[in-house]
Structure formats: structure tokens, C-alpha cells
Design a protein around this motif. Structure first.
Motif, PDB file in Angstrom:
ATOM      1  N   UNK A 157      -8.496   5.327   1.706  1.00  0.00           N
ATOM      2  CA  UNK A 157      -8.937   3.931   1.648  1.00  0.00           C
ATOM      3  C   UNK A 157      -7.831   3.088   1.043  1.00  0.00           C
ATOM      4  N   UNK A 158      -7.508   1.996   1.703  1.00  0.00           N
ATOM      5  CA  UNK A 158      -6.595   1.005   1.152  1.00  0.00           C
ATOM      6  C   UNK A 158      -7.442  -0.174   0.696  1.00  0.00           C
ATOM      7  N   UNK A 184       0.097  -4.934  -8.698  1.00  0.00           N
ATOM      8  CA  UNK A 184       0.001  -3.586  -9.265  1.00  0.00           C
ATOM      9  C   UNK A 184      -0.716  -2.698  -8.255  1.00  0.00           C
ATOM     10  N   UNK A 185      -0.209  -1.486  -8.112  1.00  0.00           N
ATOM     11  CA  UNK A 185      -0.822  -0.514  -7.196  1.00  0.00           C
ATOM     12  C   UNK A 185      -1.257   0.707  -7.998  1.00  0.00           C
ATOM     13  N   UNK A 186      -2.519   1.091  -7.814  1.00  0.00           N
ATOM     14  CA  UNK A 186      -3.036   2.311  -8.427  1.00  0.00           C
ATOM     15  C   UNK A 186      -3.333   3.324  -7.321  1.00  0.00           C
ATOM     16  N   UNK A 187      -3.034   4.593  -7.611  1.00  0.00           N
ATOM     17  CA  UNK A 187      -3.209   5.673  -6.633  1.00  0.00           C
ATOM     18  C   UNK A 187      -4.219   6.674  -7.163  1.00  0.00           C
ATOM     19  N   UNK A 188      -5.267   6.942  -6.355  1.00  0.00           N
ATOM     20  CA  UNK A 188      -6.352   7.828  -6.779  1.00  0.00           C
ATOM     21  C   UNK A 188      -6.450   9.026  -5.834  1.00  0.00           C
ATOM     22  N   UNK A 189      -6.713  10.186  -6.429  1.00  0.00           N
ATOM     23  CA  UNK A 189      -7.009  11.395  -5.663  1.00  0.00           C
ATOM     24  C   UNK A 189      -8.296  11.994  -6.207  1.00  0.00           C
ATOM     25  N   UNK A 190      -9.302  12.139  -5.347  1.00  0.00           N
ATOM     26  CA  UNK A 190     -10.608  12.666  -5.748  1.00  0.00           C
ATOM     27  C   UNK A 190     -11.173  11.894  -6.935  1.00  0.00           C
ATOM     28  N   UNK A 191     -10.994  10.573  -6.892  1.00  0.00           N
ATOM     29  CA  UNK A 191     -11.565   9.706  -7.924  1.00  0.00           C
ATOM     30  C   UNK A 191     -10.759   9.593  -9.192  1.00  0.00           C
ATOM     31  N   UNK A 192      -9.673  10.347  -9.309  1.00  0.00           N
ATOM     32  CA  UNK A 192      -8.874  10.333 -10.536  1.00  0.00           C
ATOM     33  C   UNK A 192      -7.553   9.594 -10.298  1.00  0.00           C
ATOM     34  N   UNK A 193      -7.211   8.714 -11.237  1.00  0.00           N
ATOM     35  CA  UNK A 193      -5.959   7.979 -11.126  1.00  0.00           C
ATOM     36  C   UNK A 193      -4.777   8.929 -11.281  1.00  0.00           C
ATOM     37  N   UNK A 194      -3.824   8.828 -10.330  1.00  0.00           N
ATOM     38  CA  UNK A 194      -2.666   9.710 -10.334  1.00  0.00           C
ATOM     39  C   UNK A 194      -1.366   8.991 -10.677  1.00  0.00           C
ATOM     40  N   UNK A 220       7.313  -5.290  -6.908  1.00  0.00           N
ATOM     41  CA  UNK A 220       7.612  -5.144  -5.476  1.00  0.00           C
ATOM     42  C   UNK A 220       8.519  -3.938  -5.279  1.00  0.00           C
ATOM     43  N   UNK A 221       7.975  -2.884  -4.697  1.00  0.00           N
ATOM     44  CA  UNK A 221       8.753  -1.668  -4.435  1.00  0.00           C
ATOM     45  C   UNK A 221       8.136  -0.954  -3.235  1.00  0.00           C
ATOM     46  N   UNK A 222       8.451  -1.441  -2.031  1.00  0.00           N
ATOM     47  CA  UNK A 222       7.843  -0.897  -0.819  1.00  0.00           C
ATOM     48  C   UNK A 222       8.176   0.574  -0.596  1.00  0.00           C
ATOM     49  N   UNK A 223       9.434   1.020  -0.810  1.00  0.00           N
ATOM     50  CA  UNK A 223       9.728   2.452  -0.627  1.00  0.00           C
ATOM     51  C   UNK A 223       8.910   3.349  -1.557  1.00  0.00           C
ATOM     52  N   UNK A 224       8.734   2.929  -2.805  1.00  0.00           N
ATOM     53  CA  UNK A 224       7.954   3.731  -3.742  1.00  0.00           C
ATOM     54  C   UNK A 224       6.474   3.726  -3.362  1.00  0.00           C
ATOM     55  N   UNK A 225       5.977   2.596  -2.858  1.00  0.00           N
ATOM     56  CA  UNK A 225       4.594   2.514  -2.389  1.00  0.00           C
ATOM     57  C   UNK A 225       4.347   3.538  -1.291  1.00  0.00           C
ATOM     58  N   UNK A 226       5.236   3.614  -0.318  1.00  0.00           N
ATOM     59  CA  UNK A 226       5.093   4.592   0.763  1.00  0.00           C
ATOM     60  C   UNK A 226       5.250   6.016   0.240  1.00  0.00           C
ATOM     61  N   UNK A 227       6.229   6.238  -0.644  1.00  0.00           N
ATOM     62  CA  UNK A 227       6.491   7.581  -1.162  1.00  0.00           C
ATOM     63  C   UNK A 227       5.291   8.129  -1.921  1.00  0.00           C
ATOM     64  N   UNK A 228       4.694   7.309  -2.785  1.00  0.00           N
ATOM     65  CA  UNK A 228       3.541   7.767  -3.562  1.00  0.00           C
ATOM     66  C   UNK A 228       2.328   8.024  -2.667  1.00  0.00           C
ATOM     67  N   UNK A 229       2.164   7.216  -1.629  1.00  0.00           N
ATOM     68  CA  UNK A 229       1.060   7.437  -0.691  1.00  0.00           C
ATOM     69  C   UNK A 229       1.247   8.760   0.051  1.00  0.00           C
ATOM     70  N   UNK A 230       2.473   8.998   0.528  1.00  0.00           N
ATOM     71  CA  UNK A 230       2.760  10.247   1.230  1.00  0.00           C
ATOM     72  C   UNK A 230       2.563  11.451   0.315  1.00  0.00           C
TER      73      UNK A 230
END
Length: 670
Positions: A273-274, A298-308, A314-324
Motif C-alpha cells: 500500500x502506498x 517524510x516517508x515511513x516504511x512498514x513491514x507486517x505493521x512494524x515500522x522499518x 527529497x531522495x528519490x533513489x533512496x525511496x525506491x531502494x527502501x521500497x525494493x
């Protein structure tokens, strides 16, 4: 005092999606959903702004389904204040068929009122749809429909039609352009039709006649803590984007976030989900406060409900890298992608086709003699249809090399095919299977024409009462295979052989291949015929059966490869349409047939290739197929083909076949 909250669900396609989705997309989609929230005696939805009517009085008429979403302790005045804030966010000019729509709004309202979310089968529909080739091709058309001629202008009901060139491109991308055009037109008409005069607008709110509606968005809009918690519960991965209207850097990073959302939700249907949280909208600041977010973006990344992880700025490469990285953690690549399989990888996944053209006049003459000998009153009309309609079409498609005047190529029109189908019904009711093989052979040739395969793929939905030749001939083939009288079975050998070759040619059409692989299509009948034919005593029948087995496995392998490549190397969406029990049944039959084959290297080659395709990238390899291979001693069965007596006096001799057999035995069999 609590109040009931309901979700009204409408199908914009008026049932066409349920009928046409399988031949168009290869997936069963039961509707193109529009939703609204009903609470406090009012129906509220988003179109050209937030619209309110009495329940069931919008231009969509009566809801197809009413979903109980529980009760809310929030009073009507508080909800109206919430809508007042939302009105600045859900404006007409922001509306988009895929990205920001009615279901985005209802999901937000339901989250605010009850802490729940709308059902996943509604919320994640666009990911399912856009993950199909037809859906991906349709995306530019939908974007074009919502391209404002004037910056900031709202779309106008009745004018939201796709440009002709965009609509034509989308229709052409479908395996059935006529069906695609029908479905597109039906949705457009329903979405943008005028409201009935009985609609009562809420003061200072756009009328229902201005409303549009659509399927859900790949980007989830969140304005309250309950909605975010619901999204975290229903998706293994979530990428949450905190933004604000006055944030300049947010405008810089927003396109990268939107592109990533479209790409990944297209490839990881229902799994990621985005989420977009505007701190100035609704209770967005409370959502930010829960996670200590004080700056945007600010971007937060969650896996199974837990913040990772967290990214600020502004950091588009890092946004893609963390999602991958999250996707890799949640859905690691299939282990076989790390195995070197040069012989398997060199195999073509193109279907094996039987293209030999017999003397068509002789074929028809043979069938005509059978019909003349019958006592059927339909014999002459059947012959007339075949002679005057079918034979000219086939001759134009497959002209004789000796012909002095090559006829103009005729198209397989619905009128022609429906007439042929009716003649087939009459012939099948008149003649025993052993005498039907000339008719089956004519269909075998016809299935080399993709127009015929596409027509056949859509029969069960568009013309359910029209005889489907694949269905009819498969049923009779299975009746033959069930017989115990060897003389009767022997007499029907030509029929069975021709049916198998016809089925092999059916895989020339992707839409029909999907139907043949679908549990709701012809898969069960095909599997039953294939399992029996692989063990047939006649070598030609076994060769044809091995060809069908190869086409089945290659079609499945192509889909898996496409999914792996589309998901950046991970098998995220593979399991949705897989059936482990069916895989086990088919692999067992192929191994048994391979073990019994002692004559034909070609049969060994095709069966080994089919087994390789069934095993490689299978999402049930570890859990179901590997244990089966051990029990059946698959490695020994394969290697036995290489030694004296395993296949011919000296075993398999061709180097490329030997290499393939050794590779599958050593690297894919435990």
C-alpha cells in the motif's frame, strides 16, 4: 448514541466486467466498483466534489450490494465538520478514474467513522486490473480521459470520453477489441450519465448529476489514524508519505512517489500500500503525531505493521531502494532464479503447432460421405454450411500451393463462426466420434487464425448458448478414453489424435490459452483428456499429447516468467492463480508417461521440457512438488531415458535432448 454505517456498492459495468473480464484480461473481475457511504440517513460519495443524496437516489440507482461497516459513535455534526474539511481536499479538479476517486473517499470516511476500511476486493481492484496486459494498455487511455483542457478545470459530465486514438490503442491491446470497446463504453456511460431529477443535493455541495465514479486507487489517501491502522493490517508492506500543501520539496518528490506507487501496485497486487497523508487535511496531523513526524516530506516504511525505516526530505533513489528492500524481505526471489539452467533457459516457450494443410476438398468430401450415410434430416443443411461458408474461408486462409488464382483472404466473422458452430452441433449429434475427425481437422486449421481463438475464448460469456467446439470435442474425447472396449477405442484413434492437435493449435491464441488454463474454463476437461492420452498405446497420439502437455506448461511458464520479471525478480504475485493440486496431478501424469516411453525421443524431449516448465519458478515447488518428485523417484526416471533400453536400443541419442534430461534430473529434481 451510535449510528449504523453502510457501504453502498455499484457496478459501473452493469455486469459486463463479470462476463468479459476472463477473455479480456485472464482474470475474473466481478465488477467495476463505485461505492458510497450511508450514515445519518444520507448517501455521501465523491465525484465532482463531495455529493450527498438520499440513500439510493443517486444517478447509479439501486446498489448492487450493501455492506454493513458497523456502527459509529461519532455524531452527525462532527461528521459534517469532517466533510467540510474534506471538501477542500476532495475537489472536482483532483478527481481521477484510477488515482483519486470515489473509493479513495469512502475508505477515508469509513476509517474516520468506524476505524475499519472498505473491503479489499473493492480497494485493491485497480492493482488486479492494472497487473494484466490489457489493464496496463488501458492506463494511458484513462489518463487521457482525465486530462483537463484548462489547468485546474473540473471534468465535465458527458465529455469524459477517451480520445479516438487512445481508445483504439487500448482496444487493440485487448485479445478481443470488440469486447474491450463494449466494456469501455458501458463503464463510461454509467460513470458519466446524468442524474435523475429526483436527486436532492445537499446545500453548497455539488449535485449528484455532476458526480463521476470509478474503481479504487493505487495510492491510498489517509486523513485519520484509524484508516492508516486499517491499511497496515491489510497489507504486508506500506510506504507512507507525509506531505503538506505548502511544502515545496513535497511537490518535487511527489511525481517519484506516484510513479513508484503505480509501478509496484501494478506488480504486487494487494500486497503493498502506498499511503498519502496530508498534515493539513482532516486528522492528518494526528497521524503524523503518532509517529513523531514533524517535517515534510517524510516517508515511513512498514513491514507486517512494524515500522522499518524512515526517510526525510527529497531522495528519490533512496525511496525506491527502501521500497525494493522491503519487497525483497517480504517476497524473496524464487530459489530457482539462482540456479544455472542453460538447457531449460534455451527452450522456446512458443507453442508447438500442427500446421500441415490437407487437401481441403478431400476432407470435406470424407465428412460429407459420413453425413450422407446417416439418416439425419440435418445432413444436407450441415453440408451446405460447410461447403458454402467454411470451405471458402479455409481455402482463403490456406491456399493450395498449386492454385493458379489465390483467393482473397476472408475474415473469420462472428456470423461465419456462429454458422459453423451450429453446423458442428448438428454433425456431432448425427455422427459417432470416429467419423467426426474431418470436422475436427477443419477446426484445427481454423485455430491457427487468432480471430477464431479469440471468438472461442469469449463464447461462454458473450454467447453461452453457442456451441463451443473445444468444449464439445474435448467432452467426446474423454468419453472415448473412458471406454473399455479396445476395438471401439481403436476405431476412434483418428478422432482423438485430431482433437489433441486441435487443442495444441488453440494455444496460438493467448486469450484461449488463458481459458484452457483457467479452473473456471476448460482446464478440468483438458487435464482429464491429457492424462489419458499421454498413456495411449498409439505413438502418434502420445506425441500429440506430449505436444499439448508442452503447450500447457510453456503457457504457465511464460506467465510465471513475466511475473518474475515484472516484480523485479521476486515472485510476489505468482501464487494468486496457482493451484498446487493441479500441478501435482499434471507432473505425476507427465512422469508416468515419461517412464513408459521407450520409443520416441521426441516424446521424451517434449515431456522433459514440460516437466522443467512445471517445476521451474513454481510457487509450490518446495511444499508440494519436491516431495512428489522424491516419492516418484523422478531423477531416476529421467536418467533411465539415457541408458540402453530407456528410449530405443541405446537410450536417448540427440545431444540437446540428453543435456536437457540431465539438467532437469540433476538440478530440478531433489
Amino acid at each position: 448514541m451510535s449510528s449504523k454505517v453502510q457501504l453502498y456498492v455499484y457496478d459501473l459495468s452493469n455486469g459486463l466486467a463479470k462476463q468479459l473480464s476472463m477473455p479480456l484480461t485472464g482474470k475474473q473481475i466481478d465488477g467495476v466498483w463505485h461505492t458510497s457511504v450511508v450514515v445519518f440517513g444520507k448517501e455521501t460519495f465523491y465525484g465532482q466534489g463531495i455529493c450527498i443524496t438520499p440513500p439510493g437516489q443517486s444517478h447509479h440507482g439501486r446498489p448492487l450490494q450493501i455492506v454493513d461497516m458497523g456502527e459509529t459513535a461519532i455524531d452527525e455534526e462532527t461528521f459534517e465538520e469532517y466533510l467540510s474539511e474534506m471538501r477542500q481536499h476532495y475537489t472536482a479538479e483532483k478527481y481521477h478514474l484510477l488515482d483519486f476517486n470515489c473509493n479513495s473517499f469512502t475508505n477515508d470516511c469509513v476509517g474516520f467513522l468506524t476505524g475499519q476500511s472498505i473491503p479489499a476486493w473493492i480497494k485493491d481492484l485497480p492493482s488486479d486490473f492494472l497487473s494484466t496486459p490489457f489493464g496496463a494498455a488501458l492506463r494511458p487511455t484513462i489518463d487521457a480521459m482525465f486530462r483537463r483542457p484548462v489547468p485546474g478545470a473540473a471534468p465535465t459530465p458527458g465529455t469524459l470520453q477517451p480520445p479516438p486514438e487512445a481508445a483504439a490503442a487500448a482496444a487493440a491491446a485487448s485479445p478481443n477489441p470488440a469486447l474491450a470497446a463494449s466494456l469501455l463504453q458501458a463503464v463510461a456511460n454509467q460513470a458519466f450519465s446524468p442524474s435523475p431529477s429526483t436527486s436532492t443535493p445537499s446545500p453548497s455541495i455539488p449535485t449528484a448529476s455532476q458526480a463521476t465514479a470509478t474503481i479504487a486507487s493505487p495510492i491510498h489517501i489517509c486523513t485519520n489514524p484509524a484508516t492508516l491502522q486499517s491499511l497496515l493490517r491489510t497489507h504486508r508492506i506500506a510506504v507512507v508519505y507525509f506531505t503538506s500543501a505548502t511544502c515545496g520539496p513535497c511537490r518535487m518528490i511527489a511525481p517519484a512517489f506516484e510513479d513508484l506507487a503505480h509501478e509496484k501496485t501494478h506488480r504486487y497486487s494487494g500486497k503493498i500500500a502506498f499511503v498519502k497523508v496530508d498534515l493539513g487535511v482532516g486528522l492528518g496531523s494526528q497521524v503524523a503525531g503518532q509517529y513523531g513526524v514533524r517535517v515534510t516530506p517524510t516517508f515511513l516504511f512498514f513491514l507486517d505493521g512494524q515500522k522499518q525505516h524512515e526517510i526525510k526530505g527529497v531522495n528519490a533513489p533512496e525511496l525506491r531502494s527502501q521500497t525494493d528492500m522491503l519487497l525483497y524481505q517480504a517476497y524473496p526471489p524464487h530459489p530457482h532464479t539462482r540456479i544455472s539452467l542453460p538447457a531449460v533457459e534455451s527452450l522456446s516457450m512458443k507453442p508447438i503447432l500442427f500446421t500441415q494443410v490437407p487437401a481441403l476438398d478431400t476432407v470435406l468430401s470424407k465428412l460429407g460421405s459420413f453425413l450422407d450415410a446417416s439418416s439425419s434430416s440435418d445432413a444436407q443443411s450441415t453440408k451446405q454450411t460447410l461447403t458454402s461458408i467454411v470451405l471458402p474461408y479455409l481455402k482463403s486462409q490456406f491456399p493450395s500451393k498449386d492454385a493458379t488464382n489465390v483467393p482473397k483472404k476472408l475474415k473469420a466473422s462472428p456470423v461465419l463462426l456462429n454458422s459453423w458452430s451450429e453446423a458442428t452441433r448438428k454433425a456431432a449429434a448425427t455422427l459417432p466420434p470416429a467419423q467426426l475427425f474431418p470436422l475436427v481437422d477443419m477446426w484445427r486449421l481454423a485455430f491457427l487464425d487468432e480471430a477464431v481463438g479469440t471468438w472461442c475464448a469469449g463464447l461462454s460469456t458473450t454467447h453461452p448458448h453457442t456451441i463451443n467446439p473445444v468444449q464439445l470435442f474435448l467432452r467426446k474425447a474423454n468419453d472415448i478414453l473412458d471406454l473399455t472396449d479396445p476395438d471401439v477405442k481403436a476405431a476412434a484413434r483418428n478422432y482423438l489424435l485430431t482433437v489433441l492437435r486441435m487443442i495444441a493449435n488453440a494455444y496460438a491464441t493467448p486469450a484461449l490459452a488463458r481459458v484452457l488454463l483457467s479452473p473456471s474454463g476448460e482446464r478440468d476437461a483438458l487435464t482429464r483428456a491429457l492424462v489419458g492420452a499421454l498413456l495411449h498405446g498409439d505413438a502418434a497420439v502420445r506425441t500429440a499429447a506430449a505436444s499439448v502437455a508442452f503447450n500447457v506448461a510453456a503457457s504457465l511458464q511464460q506467465r510465471r516468467v513475466d511475473q518474475v520479471r515484472g516484480a523485479d525478480g521476486a515472485g510476489a504475485s505468482m501464487g494468486a492463480e496457482e493451484d498446487g493440486e493441479w500441478d501435482v496431478e499434471l507432473v505425476s501424469a507427465m512422469l508416468e508417461a515419461l517412464g513408459n516411453e521407450a520409443q520416441s525421443e521426441e516424446v521424451v524431449h517434449r515431456l522433459t521440457a514440460a516437466i522443467a516448465f512445471m517445476l521451474r519458478l513454481s510457487p509450490v515447488y518446495d511444499t508440494q512438488l519436491a516431495p512428489l518428485l522424491e516419492v516418484l523417484q523422478a531423477r531416476d526416471t529421467l536418467k533411465a531415458k539415457l541408458v540402453a533400453g530407456g528410449c530405443g536400443e541405446q537410450g536417448v541419442q540427440k545431444k540437446d535432448i540428453r543435456k536437457l534430461v540431465e539438467e532437469v534430473a540433476e538440478r530440478l529434481c531433489p
